[in-house]
Design an enzyme around this catalytic site. Structure first.
Site, PDB file in Angstrom:
ATOM      1  N   THR A   1      -2.716  -1.379   1.502  1.00 42.70           N
ATOM      2  CA  THR A   1      -3.850  -0.455   1.321  1.00 42.70           C
ATOM      3  C   THR A   1      -3.426   0.736   0.650  1.00 42.70           C
ATOM      4  O   THR A   1      -2.211   1.068   0.717  1.00 42.70           O
ATOM      5  CB  THR A   1      -4.890  -0.178   2.599  1.00 42.70           C
ATOM      6  N   CYS A   2      -4.202   1.561   0.010  1.00 40.19           N
ATOM      7  CA  CYS A   2      -3.763   2.833  -0.553  1.00 40.19           C
ATOM      8  C   CYS A   2      -4.054   3.845   0.312  1.00 40.19           C
ATOM      9  O   CYS A   2      -4.493   5.116   0.056  1.00 40.19           O
ATOM     10  CB  CYS A   2      -4.718   3.148  -1.730  1.00 40.19           C
ATOM     11  N   ASP A   3      -3.411   3.740   1.503  1.00 41.68           N
ATOM     12  CA  ASP A   3      -3.543   4.809   2.464  1.00 41.68           C
ATOM     13  C   ASP A   3      -1.758   4.809   3.203  1.00 41.68           C
ATOM     14  O   ASP A   3      -1.364   3.776   3.514  1.00 41.68           O
ATOM     15  CB  ASP A   3      -4.247   4.293   3.673  1.00 41.68           C
TER      16      ASP A   3
ATOM     17  N   ASN B   1     -10.489  -0.457   0.837  1.00 40.16           N
ATOM     18  CA  ASN B   1     -10.119  -0.754  -0.516  1.00 40.16           C
ATOM     19  C   ASN B   1     -10.582  -2.149  -1.102  1.00 40.16           C
ATOM     20  O   ASN B   1      -9.882  -2.835  -2.131  1.00 40.16           O
ATOM     21  CB  ASN B   1      -8.520  -0.768  -0.645  1.00 40.16           C
TER      22      ASN B   1
END
Ligand SMILES: *Cc1c(COP(=O)(O)O)cnc(C)c1O
Length: 390
Positions: free
Chosen positions: A335-337, A378
């Site tokens: 994910t984009c975290d 996401n």
């Protein structure tokens, strides 16, 4: 690399791989036969105890149904868990409402559905139980330390000081409830068996004091969970836990034990499942970096949240042949975290030849994975579970 055969023998591994074949990653694979054996083993090691499966560990209907048929009882935390187990045919006399943090209207709902066993650790909650679930059996959860040696501590937030537990049980009787016992949870994945000794000693003190000073005879000890699954940090075998805990109980309570309740979650389902994921990318952050970043399609938000602070260290293996040269890796999710980093400091190593598309197997991931997964972060869907029938 971690030795897979220390966790699953070849026959069991074959069972997993056969069913995993051809499925799109990531997914959880749960072997129901292992859960049956875990239930039967605990029953054999603690023949005097009743099991209340902690549904939050893995609430899959397949698992609840299996445990129902084996004779298990259930520790329930919310009205939705309650609806689920009732809809699967569990009767309310096999249910304990074990969450001490609950709304008055949820207590009422449980009572209407026929549940008569409630945990508490505060005055307000006790009063709510007295008014919404009159005459029910209540037990009070006491605070225990345990957090140093538990990999996933459950202390601080739950339980009250034994002095307060004493007062609550006295008041429970005045309010027309049936004060029936004491509960504690020494912390999940508890590696120090001595924690049960202390908790049982506190419980024994309360049993004696309440009987001598108030004429209240308690009849039940709910020892919660805390038994281990097999991760990379070693623990004693379950047989050792059982032997020692049984000894503590007899030392404090003599030959005739009160009713004993166990609430296994992790130890019941943890080892029954594996997660199969795929390597998305392997990269280095500069040309001479010693550690590779290995990004995989499973991460903190779709199953591995218990790797927060690298608390639970799952064994991770590949399908590559043994004996390949290995190097340090940082394992991270898709994910984009930037919190979605799984292991950075725990010294994981994987083969240098590892490449996108290779499978990674996360062992002993049957507990606290599917139930904790995000629903749409996401756009990634909740992780799927497949079951191996008995
Ligand atoms: C989570 C929980 C359990 C299960 O604990 P494990 O360590 O997973 O066995 C048992 N009892 C209560 C009240 C819980 O909240």
């Amino acid at each position: 690399m971690i030795d897979r055969s220390a966790y699953y023998d070849d026959a069991q591994w074959e069972r997993f791989l056969t069913v995993a074949e051809g499925k799109e990653t990531p997914f959880i694979l749960v072997d129901l036969g292992i859960i049956r054996r875990n239930y039967e083993r605990l029953a054999q090691l603690f023949p005097f105890a009743k099991q209340y499966y902690a549904v939050k560990a893995n609430p899959a209907p397949e698992i609840i149904t299996l445990l129902k048929n084996l004779g298990s009882n259930f520790d329930i935390a919310s009205r939705w868990e309650l609806d689920k187990v009732l809809s699967l045919g569990v009767t309310p006399d096999r249910i304990s409402y074990g969450n001490t943090i609950k709304k008055a209207r949820d207590i009422e709902y449980f009572y209407e559905m026929g549940v008569r066993l409630f945990a508490t650790d505060s005055k307000t909650d006790l009063h709510n139980i007295a008014s919404k679930a009159p005459g029910s059996r209540v037990y009070v959860r006491i605070l225990v330390e345990g957090s140093q040696s538990a990999d996933w501590p459950l202390s601080r937030k739950f339980g009250c000081h034994p002095d307060m537990a004493y007062n609550l049980l006295v008041e429970a009787k005045q309010l027309g409830l049936e004060p029936c016992g004491i509960s504690f949870h020494v912390g999940s994945q508890q590696r120090d068996i001595g924690q049960w000794d202390e908790a049982i000693a506190k419980t024994n003190y309360l049993f004696r004091a309440l009987e001598e000073e108030e004429g209240i005879k308690l009849s039940m000890i709910n020892m919660g969970g805390g038994f281990p699954a097999h991760y990379t940090v070693p623990t004693h075998e379950l047989t050792t836990y059982a032997r020692e805990i049984t000894r503590y109980l007899h030392e404090d309570f003599g030959e005739n034990l009160p009713e004993i309740i166990l609430e296994p979650g992790r130890s019941m389902v943890g080892d029954a499942g594996i997660i199969v994921s795929e390597v998305v990318l392997v990269s280095r952050k500069n040309n001479t970096a010693l550690q590779r970043w290995v990004y995989t399609d499973v991460g903190k938000f779709n199953g591995l949240i218990e790797t927060l602070d690298e608390a639970i260290k799952y064994p991770v293996v590949t399908a590559l042949p043994a004996g390949l040269k290995e190097g340090d890796v940082i394992l991270a999710g898709p994910t984009c975290d930037s919190m979605d980093i799984i292991y950075e400091k725990s010294g994981y190593q994987l083969p240098l030849s590892l490449a996108p598309g290779d499978k990674l197997y996360w062992l002993s991931t049957g507990a606290y994975t599917s139930s904790y997964a995000a629903v749409e972060f996401n756009g990634f869907p909740p992780i799927k579970t497949y079951f191996i029938e008995e």
